[in-house]
Scaffold this motif. Structure first.
Motif, PDB file in Angstrom:
ATOM      1  N   ALA A  45     -10.919  -3.171   6.203  1.00 12.48           N
ATOM      2  CA  ALA A  45     -10.567  -1.679   5.876  1.00 12.48           C
ATOM      3  C   ALA A  45      -9.210  -1.274   5.086  1.00 12.48           C
ATOM      4  N   ALA A  46      -8.219  -2.384   5.273  1.00 12.89           N
ATOM      5  CA  ALA A  46      -7.236  -2.066   4.646  1.00 12.89           C
ATOM      6  C   ALA A  46      -7.600  -2.241   3.226  1.00 12.89           C
ATOM      7  N   ARG A  47      -8.366  -3.345   2.809  1.00 10.76           N
ATOM      8  CA  ARG A  47      -8.581  -3.349   1.489  1.00 10.76           C
ATOM      9  C   ARG A  47      -9.212  -2.142   0.770  1.00 10.76           C
ATOM     10  N   GLU A  48     -10.158  -1.830   1.297  1.00 10.85           N
ATOM     11  CA  GLU A  48     -10.910  -0.554   1.124  1.00 10.85           C
ATOM     12  C   GLU A  48      -9.888   0.657   0.928  1.00 10.85           C
ATOM     13  N   ALA A  49      -8.908   0.880   1.784  1.00  5.97           N
ATOM     14  CA  ALA A  49      -8.049   1.749   1.700  1.00  5.97           C
ATOM     15  C   ALA A  49      -7.037   1.743   0.639  1.00  5.97           C
ATOM     16  N   ILE A  50      -6.830   0.642   0.481  1.00  8.67           N
ATOM     17  CA  ILE A  50      -5.533   0.224  -0.931  1.00  8.67           C
ATOM     18  C   ILE A  50      -6.740   0.564  -2.228  1.00  8.67           C
ATOM     19  N   GLU A  51      -7.751   0.101  -2.142  1.00 10.13           N
ATOM     20  CA  GLU A  51      -8.649   0.279  -3.536  1.00 10.13           C
ATOM     21  C   GLU A  51      -9.016   1.862  -3.825  1.00 10.13           C
ATOM     22  N   GLN A  52      -9.354   2.383  -2.779  1.00 12.16           N
ATOM     23  CA  GLN A  52      -9.749   3.698  -3.043  1.00 12.16           C
ATOM     24  C   GLN A  52      -8.862   4.978  -2.796  1.00 12.16           C
ATOM     25  N   ALA A  53      -7.593   4.651  -2.424  1.00 17.98           N
ATOM     26  CA  ALA A  53      -6.540   5.793  -2.260  1.00 17.98           C
ATOM     27  C   ALA A  53      -6.235   6.456  -3.709  1.00 17.98           C
ATOM     28  N   PRO A  54      -6.336   7.512  -3.642  1.00 19.30           N
ATOM     29  CA  PRO A  54      -6.062   8.404  -5.123  1.00 19.30           C
ATOM     30  C   PRO A  54      -4.893   7.796  -5.850  1.00 19.30           C
ATOM     31  N   GLN A  55      -3.646   7.691  -5.131  1.00 17.89           N
ATOM     32  CA  GLN A  55      -2.486   7.136  -5.592  1.00 17.89           C
ATOM     33  C   GLN A  55      -2.185   5.998  -4.772  1.00 17.89           C
ATOM     34  N   PRO A  56      -1.694   4.896  -5.461  1.00 15.41           N
ATOM     35  CA  PRO A  56      -1.321   3.596  -4.722  1.00 15.41           C
ATOM     36  C   PRO A  56      -0.491   3.969  -3.409  1.00 15.41           C
ATOM     37  N   PHE A  57      -0.328   3.369  -2.511  1.00 16.52           N
ATOM     38  CA  PHE A  57       0.272   3.833  -1.169  1.00 16.52           C
ATOM     39  C   PHE A  57       2.024   3.117  -1.666  1.00 16.52           C
ATOM     40  N   PRO A  58       2.936   4.184  -1.432  1.00 19.97           N
ATOM     41  CA  PRO A  58       4.250   3.578  -1.641  1.00 19.97           C
ATOM     42  C   PRO A  58       4.537   2.360  -0.570  1.00 19.97           C
ATOM     43  N   LEU A  59       4.073   2.564   0.610  1.00 21.46           N
ATOM     44  CA  LEU A  59       4.436   1.505   1.702  1.00 21.46           C
ATOM     45  C   LEU A  59       3.187   0.950   2.495  1.00 21.46           C
ATOM     46  N   VAL A  60       3.133  -0.257   2.602  1.00 24.34           N
ATOM     47  CA  VAL A  60       2.087  -0.779   3.363  1.00 24.34           C
ATOM     48  C   VAL A  60       2.839  -1.688   4.596  1.00 24.34           C
ATOM     49  N   LEU A  61       2.452  -1.175   5.928  1.00 22.77           N
ATOM     50  CA  LEU A  61       2.829  -2.121   7.018  1.00 22.77           C
ATOM     51  C   LEU A  61       1.676  -2.772   7.527  1.00 22.77           C
ATOM     52  N   THR A  62       1.781  -4.307   7.564  1.00 20.11           N
ATOM     53  CA  THR A  62       0.924  -4.853   7.975  1.00 20.11           C
ATOM     54  C   THR A  62       1.170  -6.081   8.953  1.00 20.11           C
ATOM     55  N   ASP A  63      -0.005  -6.121  10.066  1.00 23.41           N
ATOM     56  CA  ASP A  63       0.176  -7.212  10.882  1.00 23.41           C
ATOM     57  C   ASP A  63      -0.264  -8.602  10.018  1.00 23.41           C
ATOM     58  N   LEU A  64       0.113  -9.767  10.539  1.00 28.29           N
ATOM     59  CA  LEU A  64      -0.394 -10.850   9.919  1.00 28.29           C
ATOM     60  C   LEU A  64      -1.543 -11.430   9.976  1.00 28.29           C
ATOM     61  N   ALA A  65      -1.647 -11.869  11.587  1.00 27.96           N
ATOM     62  CA  ALA A  65      -2.949 -12.464  11.950  1.00 27.96           C
ATOM     63  C   ALA A  65      -3.995 -11.315  12.616  1.00 27.96           C
ATOM     64  N   MET A  66      -5.007 -11.093  11.737  1.00 32.92           N
ATOM     65  CA  MET A  66      -5.895 -10.217  12.399  1.00 32.92           C
ATOM     66  C   MET A  66      -7.479 -10.913  12.171  1.00 32.92           C
ATOM     67  N   PRO A  67      -8.414 -10.546  12.979  1.00 30.90           N
ATOM     68  CA  PRO A  67      -9.609 -11.417  13.148  1.00 30.90           C
ATOM     69  C   PRO A  67     -10.244 -11.507  11.892  1.00 30.90           C
ATOM     70  N   ASP A  68     -10.183 -10.377  11.197  1.00 31.30           N
ATOM     71  CA  ASP A  68     -11.174 -10.395   9.972  1.00 31.30           C
ATOM     72  C   ASP A  68     -10.240 -10.751   8.760  1.00 31.30           C
ATOM     73  N   GLY A  69      -9.057 -11.195   8.814  1.00 27.68           N
ATOM     74  CA  GLY A  69      -8.233 -11.478   7.510  1.00 27.68           C
ATOM     75  C   GLY A  69      -7.012 -11.567   7.816  1.00 27.68           C
ATOM     76  N   SER A  70      -5.991 -11.888   6.642  1.00 28.16           N
ATOM     77  CA  SER A  70      -4.702 -12.084   7.031  1.00 28.16           C
ATOM     78  C   SER A  70      -3.915 -11.107   6.252  1.00 28.16           C
ATOM     79  N   GLY A  71      -2.659 -10.689   6.853  1.00 24.45           N
ATOM     80  CA  GLY A  71      -1.713  -9.837   6.317  1.00 24.45           C
ATOM     81  C   GLY A  71      -1.347 -10.391   4.704  1.00 24.45           C
ATOM     82  N   LEU A  72      -1.477 -11.484   4.700  1.00 29.74           N
ATOM     83  CA  LEU A  72      -0.827 -12.081   3.336  1.00 29.74           C
ATOM     84  C   LEU A  72      -1.962 -11.564   2.138  1.00 29.74           C
ATOM     85  N   ASP A  73      -3.208 -11.483   2.703  1.00 31.00           N
ATOM     86  CA  ASP A  73      -4.114 -10.872   1.742  1.00 31.00           C
ATOM     87  C   ASP A  73      -4.032  -9.367   1.519  1.00 31.00           C
ATOM     88  N   VAL A  74      -3.686  -8.718   2.532  1.00 28.68           N
ATOM     89  CA  VAL A  74      -3.341  -7.118   2.463  1.00 28.68           C
ATOM     90  C   VAL A  74      -2.220  -7.146   1.519  1.00 28.68           C
TER      91      VAL A  74
END
Ligand code: ATP
Ligand code: MG
Length: 477
Positions: A45-74
């Motif tokens: 969901a994060a990847r989608e939000a990042i790609e689709q936001a009309p303007q890039p997010f100034p700031l992202v706050l992310t957990d590291l270990a998530m069931p469907d992927g890593s915060g490193l990938d975010v």
């Protein structure tokens, strides 16, 4: 939509965490501090939000270990979308090593769970501050990179560049006037380069170059089959320049029928390609240039008055070079270096009399003529310094014509430092000239010490024109 948000365009923050409790808590906390929070539950969901936001997010706050992927990938996705996005990583005890890795990979910082809310809010504030500073630095860098392209420290050129800096961020149309070769296109480019449009195209069209029918399709495009010979679709300059800037050169030469259509495009911000039924929106900043007397063209009926008013919201008038002689030495120097490099020649300066001739000529062809003169001189130069003999006769013959006027205060004032600088340069050049390049003799003629002379020659980039063979350095003191 309901009434406008209370906080105008609040800073957007993307929160990524699979724990619903934490996600909710972060949302409440940050919204309370005025941020516009978008919270998602995992990597996909994060990847989608990042790609689709009309303007890039100034700031992202992310957990590291998530069931469907890593915060490193975010982190990687956010940085790929916009390197200026800052990322803060939230880490549990077990993933601290990964958090350190994230910081190495470009995250702003990490916080350990459990954290103090005040600690987090401070960190968010600092990260956003950095984001702003980085953006500001980029903007200024781009401006600086663009501006030195325009050489000129005369009061007239400073005033022009002040105006350029002020109007660049707007989308006002600008009419740039001045004799041929004064730098109208150069200034138009400087406006584009110092604007937010710099990443989009800057295009120039000579309005007098084509017959009416072709010109219309050149500007506004045409559909396939719009007329005989229109074998394919043509975008047209307005749409090619979408998001950027279009310079209409010699706008007074545009056929009258097209002037009407142009005015419409400027007002509606839409173009209708030849043969099309629909208008297409375009976002183009229009600049116009002319070396004709536009007011006279309006009076003569060759330039429509309504178009003239529309184009002439701001006017930049470039004075002829002979009215801003202070600019000549710096321009000549710049051109000399450029051509020497292009031609691979070891030319480093001008002899005093060549410099004087260049500074005294009247240049009916303005900066372009100076540029061509220097190009020719660099090509001809047989020594490290360009000499009088390398200049065309009409320029070489100008020595000593106009020099007295430096001591008069022009009607529009002057730049005292620049004038004193020029006076010093001319006296240095004259002394070198009279002493045959022997510096001790030149120093004596000027009543200064040898060291002082050497310092001043360096300041004026004249050190290199002194013939090193005639070297006369006194035994080092
Ligand atoms: N202030 C300047 N600094 C550096 N180069 C300049 C400056 N002004 C003009 N030039 C150079 O001089 C040449 C002529 O400038 P430009 O083409 O912008 O003039 P113009 O006013 O558009 O001329 P025309 O009326 O003939 O179209 C160009 O090569 C340009 O790069
Ligand atoms: Mg031009």
């Amino acid at each position: 939509m309901a009434s406008a948000s209370v906080i105008p365009s609040a800073t957007k923050v993307l929160v990524v965490d699979d724990e619903p409790g934490l996600r909710q808590m972060l949302g409440i906390l940050l919204r309370r501090h005025g941020y516009d929070v978008i919270a998602v539950a995992g990597y996909v969901a994060a990847r989608e939000a990042i790609e689709q936001a009309p303007q890039p997010f100034p700031l992202v706050l992310t957990d590291l270990a998530m069931p469907d992927g890593s915060g490193l990938d975010v982190l990687a996705d956010a940085k790929r979308r916009a390197p200026a996005t800052e990322v803060i990583v939230i880490t549990a005890h077990s993933t601290v090593e990964n958090a350190v890795e994230a910081v190495r990979a470009g995250a702003y910082d990490f916080v350990r769970k459990p954290f103090e809310t005040s600690e987090l809010v401070t960190l968010v504030g600092k990260a956003l501050e950095k984001h702003e500073i980085v953006r500001e630095i980029r903007r200024l860098r781009a401006q600086i990179a663009a501006l030195p392209e325009v050489v000129g420290r005369s009061p007239a050129m400073r005033a022009v560049m002040d105006l350029v800096a002020r109007i660049a961020p707007t989308r006002t149309t600008v009419l740039i006037t001045g004799e041929s070769g004064t730098g109208k296109e150069r200034i138009a480019r400087a406006i584009h380069e110092s604007s937010e449009r710099r990443a989009a195209p800057f295009l120039v069209v000579n309005c007098g170059a084509l017959p009416e029918a072709l010109m219309e399709s050149e500007l506004f495009g045409h559909e396939k089959g719009a007329f005989t010979g229109a074998s394919s679709r043509h975008l047209g300059l307005f749409r090619e320049a979408d998001g950027g800037t279009l310079l209409l050169d010699e706008v007074g030469e545009l056929p009258l029928a097209l002037q009407v259509k142009l005015l419409r495009v400027l007002q509606e911000r839409r173009v209708r390609p030849v043969g099309a039924t629909q208008e297409v929106p375009v976002d183009v900043r229009v600049l116009a240039a002319t070396n004709r007397d536009v007011a006279a063209a309006v009076a003569a009926g060759t330039l429509r008055q309504d178009l003239y008013y529309r184009l002439n919201v701001i006017q930049i008038e470039l004075p002829p070079l002979r009215e801003r002689r202070d600019d000549i030495p710096a321009l000549a120097e710049r051109f000399m270096r450029r051509f020497a490099e292009e031609m691979g020649k070891d030319v480093v300066g001008f002899t005093p009399d060549a410099a004087r001739a260049l500074a005294s000529h009247d240049y009916p062809g303005n900066v372009r003529q100076l540029e061509n003169t220097v190009e020719r001189a660099v090509a001809l130069a047989g020594a490290r310094a360009i000499g009088l003999g390398d200049l065309p006769p009409e320029v070489a013959g100008s020595v000593g014509e106009a020099s007295a006027s430096l001591l008069e205060l022009p009607a529009d004032g002057c730049d005292l430092d620049a004038v004193l600088h020029e006076v010093e340069r001319r006296l240095l050049v004259a002394a070198l000239d009279r002493s045959g390049g022997v510096r001790t003799a030149a120093a004596r003629l000027l009543g200064v010490s040898f060291r002082s002379l050497r310092y001043r020659l360096g300041k004026h980039s004249l050190a290199e024109v002194v013939d090193e063979d005639a070297s006369d350095d006194p035994p080092s003191a």
